[in-house]
Structures are given as structure tokens and as C-alpha cells.
Design an enzyme around this catalytic site. Structure first.
Site, PDB file in Angstrom:
ATOM      1  CE  LYS A  59      -0.376  -0.331   5.036  1.00  0.00           C
ATOM      2  NZ  LYS A  59      -1.192  -0.917   6.130  1.00  0.00           N
ATOM      3  NE  ARG A 157      -6.901   0.629  11.293  1.00  0.00           N
ATOM      4  CZ  ARG A 157      -5.686   0.467  10.782  1.00  0.00           C
ATOM      5  NH1 ARG A 157      -4.809   1.455  10.805  1.00  0.00           N
ATOM      6  NH2 ARG A 157      -5.325  -0.687  10.259  1.00  0.00           N
ATOM      7  CE1 TYR A 283      13.246  31.056   5.102  1.00  0.00           C
ATOM      8  CE2 TYR A 283      13.546  28.708   4.689  1.00  0.00           C
ATOM      9  CZ  TYR A 283      13.201  29.979   4.239  1.00  0.00           C
ATOM     10  OH  TYR A 283      12.814  30.158   2.943  1.00  0.00           O
TER      11      TYR A 283
HETATM   12  C1  LIG Z   1      -0.433  -1.875   6.797  1.00  0.00           C
HETATM   13  C2  LIG Z   1      -1.021  -3.174   7.176  1.00  0.00           C
HETATM   14  C3  LIG Z   1      -0.209  -4.314   7.320  1.00  0.00           C
HETATM   15  C4  LIG Z   1       1.301  -4.232   7.286  1.00  0.00           C
HETATM   16  O1  LIG Z   1       1.731  -3.692   8.504  1.00  0.00           O
HETATM   17  P1  LIG Z   1       3.286  -3.528   8.892  1.00  0.00           P
HETATM   18  O2  LIG Z   1       3.246  -3.081  10.289  1.00  0.00           O
HETATM   19  O3  LIG Z   1       3.824  -2.518   7.948  1.00  0.00           O
HETATM   20  O4  LIG Z   1       3.921  -4.854   8.701  1.00  0.00           O
HETATM   21  C5  LIG Z   1      -0.817  -5.538   7.547  1.00  0.00           C
HETATM   22  N1  LIG Z   1      -2.177  -5.629   7.672  1.00  0.00           N
HETATM   23  C6  LIG Z   1      -2.979  -4.544   7.565  1.00  0.00           C
HETATM   24  C7  LIG Z   1      -4.445  -4.714   7.727  1.00  0.00           C
HETATM   25  C8  LIG Z   1      -2.438  -3.286   7.328  1.00  0.00           C
HETATM   26  O5  LIG Z   1      -3.235  -2.223   7.248  1.00  0.00           O
END
Ligand SMILES: *Cc1c(COP(=O)(O)O)cnc(C)c1O
Length: 398
Positions: A59, A157, A283
Site C-alpha cells: 500500500k 478501526r 531560517y
Molecule cells: C499496513 C497493514 C499491514 C502491514 O503492517 P506492517 O506493520 O507494515 O507490517 C498488515 N495488515 C494490515 C491490515 C495493514 O493495514
């Protein structure tokens, strides 16, 4: 090269080539992405996962590193299942990995069923309305298409609350109209190895599985992200879903990180000047020289993804970078396009205009930087900008 290389948008260099690659003269900053390290990290996680399958979470443009290149490299290493967050990411994965199993973590967006079906994508269904819509769609098509069910085990969530699982049981269940290929949940504290939350979630997941898993139908189960993969076999089930560990980030707090670093960020020196005692840099004038100080201004800033929170202030210098073997400190504020560093201790012939300064890599890792900036590797990586010239390295040294 394999059949996938034709559709990779940016060329992949072998290690042998990379040594000879001259950065394009137009490149002001370079992000090197080591696909050998990525593949070694996947292979290691796959080994840790034992009997379970190891998927790849790609992702957010594969945590900022380039969805196409990362997907292709993982597929070459043997990864067969991918998780994307959005429909469009998943469609990009499909273009690279024709035969892969691809899940969409967003779930089923309203009225978007054809977007999944047309690319053979599997929505991760998180609520009764999503489940009903997918069931209705599959029924109307006369085809039991695969999907995952996401059950909530305490994170609140996404995911079906335990109290709603009963609506899926019995002879009129909407689940009869599609293939429940995977039942999954997500750990909210997997980065804390000895927390009480993980066993609690594990137990809640097991309870949900007892109701939902149909082993005869081949339903599989998945709970672990990167951190979960390191919590041991109880957490592996049939499939593990690492993301951050693939990209070299730390999966578990307060433990040595066993993964190889995947990224290296370098920027060119644009200008060097000597600042006299009492003069300031950048800055806010947050750095003030107390002795004659040689300052190099390099071509990388927060618009490139180097966090502004990594600025030095009046009392503290910024993080360390490297010119060859010479450590240098960032001083003053990180600005949009530029960083200033103290190169007083580096031989002048190494600090000419156009010379490279490494600001992130094996010596100063993503986690070193984000610990200091008060954030996490996930955020730093996924915000790396496409403005930075990227070089992908793969293959054996000559
Ligand atoms: C992002 C995500 C993962 C991967 O998590 P990491 O901590 O990066 O290994 C796995 N399962 C879900 C549902 C996620 O949203």
C-alpha cells in the site's frame, strides 16, 4: 531480466552496473532502492513464517518506494499474495503481477463492484453492508467471487465487531453467495513484543475463527503484520502480511532490527561557504557559529521527504550524515529544498560543488531518523517524494 521487467516504469540496475552508473547531471538528490535487500527481507520473513504463506503489503506506493518495482521484485522472489489499500493501487499491482492474489484493504467501496471483478481483486470486507453488497453482486453474476472478511479484535478501526458475526451464521447467511477465501484481523500493538494486548487479540481472533472458518471450503486465516510475524507461530495462521519489515524498518520496539536496510538517500552539495563566529545559518537563525565553520548547502529538503522535524535548533545539532567515511552534522533548519551541514572537518576536495552527502542509509537508518523526529519509519518512507531521482538496484555484483 524476467518477463515483468518490460512494464517496470523505471529501469533496474544490476549491482555491477550501479557502481558505474553516473547519476544524471540533472539529479540533485538520489534515492537508491536495494531490491536485493528487499528480496532478502521477504525471504527472511517467509522463513520466520514457517508453514504460513508470506504475503507482501504494498500500500501507499509500497511504503513510498515504488509500487511497480517493489511488486515485481517481490514476485520474482516468490511472493504470490499482495495487499494494497486502494482499488487503484490494487489495479497497479495487477498490471505487474498477472497471476497474483490481490486484496484491497479499503474493503468494498459503494457501487465499485465491477472495479474489483474486472481486475480479479478481492475486497477485504469489514462491515455487514459491504458483505451484503458483495453477496448481492456475486449472486447477480452467478459467480462466487473470493473476498476476505476482516473481523475486529479490539482495535475499533476497521472490521466486523464480534457482536455482528452471528448475522453471518445460519442457512440464510450472505456468505453462501461468495467465497470467503480469508478471515483476517489486525494487531494494534504488535510492535510491543511483551504487551498483554497481543494475546487478548489472539484469543478474540480464535473465537471469531471458530465461528467463521470453513476448512472444507479452504478458508484461510491471517492475523500478523511485520511485528506479529515475529511474535511466534501462534500468530502466523495461514498467511502473514508484513509491510514495514520488507522495507527495512523496525517491526518491534526495543529489539535489534534483523532486516536489511533497503533505502539510501543522497544529495548533492550546491554551495560551500565559511561562516564566521557570531553569524547564523538558515531560517530562524537557529544555528550560530562559535568558530569559523564551513557550511555546505545540499539539494534535499522536506519537499523531498526529509522531515523538517530533523532540523537542528539553537542547542542541538541535527542528525549525522556522511561524506564518504566522514560523518557530518546537519545544522540549522531543514527547509523545503535545502539542508545545511557543517563540513568543517571534511577535506576540501571531498566537499566540492556536486559532491554527494548521504543523509539516510545503512549508517543513519530510517529508524534512527524517525526516533529523533518523533515519528515512525512508515511515515518517513511513505512521504519520500517523487522529486528525488530513484535508482533501483538488483542482481549480483560482478
Ligand atoms: C499496513 C497493514 C499491514 C502491514 O503492517 P506492517 O506493520 O507494515 O507490517 C498488515 N495488515 C494490515 C491490515 C495493514 O493495514
Amino acid at each position: 531480466m524476467t518477463e515483468t521487467s518490460a512494464i517496470i516504469s523505471r529501469p533496474v540496475a544490476s549491482v555491477a552496473d550501479a557502481k558505474q552508473i553516473k547519476a544524471p547531471t540533472s539529479a540533485r538528490a538520489i534515492l537508491e532502492i536495494d531490491l536485493n535487500a528487499l528480496r532478502a527481507n521477504w525471504a527472511k520473513l517467509n522463513e520466520v513464517a514457517g508453514e504460513a504463506e508470506c504475503a507482501g503489503v504494498v500500500k501507499a506506493d509500497a511504503y513510498g518506494l515504488g509500487l511497480e518495482e517493489i511488486t515485481a521484485a517481490l514476485a520474482r522472489e516468490g511472493c504470490k499474495t499482495f495487499f494494497a489499500a486502494t482499488i487503484h493501487e490494487a489495479q497497479r499491482v495487477r498490471a505487474i503481477a498477472a497471476g497474483a492474489t490481490i486484496y484491497v484493504l479499503d474493503g468494498l467501496l459503494a457501487d465499485a463492484e465491477e472495479q474489483y471483478a474486472g481486475f480479479d481483486l478481492r475486497p477485504v470486507l469489514s462491515s455487514l453492508p459491504e458483505i451484503h453488497d458483495w453477496a448481492t453482486f456475486c449472486k447477480s453474476q452467478g459467480r462466487r467471487r473470493p473476498a476476505a472478511l476482516h473481523v475486529d479484535t479490539g482495535m475499533n478501526r476497521l472490521g466486523l465487531p464480534a457482536s455482528e458475526i452471528s448475522a453471518l451464521l445460519g442457512p440464510d447467511s450472505p456468505l453462501q453467495h461468495f467465497e470467503v477465501a480469508l478471515v483476517m484481523s489486525h494487531l494494534y500493538n504488535a510492535d510491543v513484543a511483551d504487551g498483554v494486548d497481543n494475546p487478548k487479540q489472539l484469543a478474540a481472533f480464535q473465537t471469531a475463527l471458530d465461528k467463521l472458518i470453513d476448512r472444507d471450503a479452504g478458508t484461510r486465516a491471517s492475523l500478523a503484520n511485520s511485528g506479529g510475524t515475529f511474535l511466534g507461530p501462534d500468530y502466523h495462521f495461514d498467511l502473514v502480511r508484513p509491510g514495514i519489515a520488507l522495507y527495512g524498518g523496525r517491526a518491534i520496539e526495543n529489539k535489534p532490527n534483523p532486516m536489511q536496510p533497503v533505502v539510501r538517500l543522497r544529495a548533492r552539495i550546491l554551495q560551500v561557504r565559511t561562516v564566521n563566529p557570531g553569524e547564523i545559518v538558515g531560517y530562524g537563525g537557529t544555528f550560530q557559529a562559535t568558530t569559523p565553520t564551513r557550511i555546505a548547502t545540499i539539494a534535499c529538503g522536506y519537499a523531498d521527504g526529509f522531515l523538517r522535524a530533523l532540523s537542528g535548533d539553537r542547542k542541538t545539532l541535527g542528525p549525522v550524515g556522511y561524506i564518504g567515511e566522514h560523518p557530518v552534522r546537519i545544522v540549522g533548519r531543514v527547509s523545503m529544498d535545502l539542508i545545511t551541514i557543517d563540513v568543517s572537518n571534511v577535506p576540501e576536495d571531498l566537499t566540492k560543488r556536486g559532491a554527494w552527502v548521504e543523509v539516510m542509509g545503512a549508517r543513519v537508518t530510517v529508524d534512527d531518523l524517525t526516533d529523533r523526529a518523533g515519528t515512525i519509519g512508515y511515515e518517513l518512507l511513505s512521504r519520500l517524494s517523487n522529486r528525488v531521482h530513484r535508482i533501483y538496484i538488483e542482481g549480483r555484483p560482478a
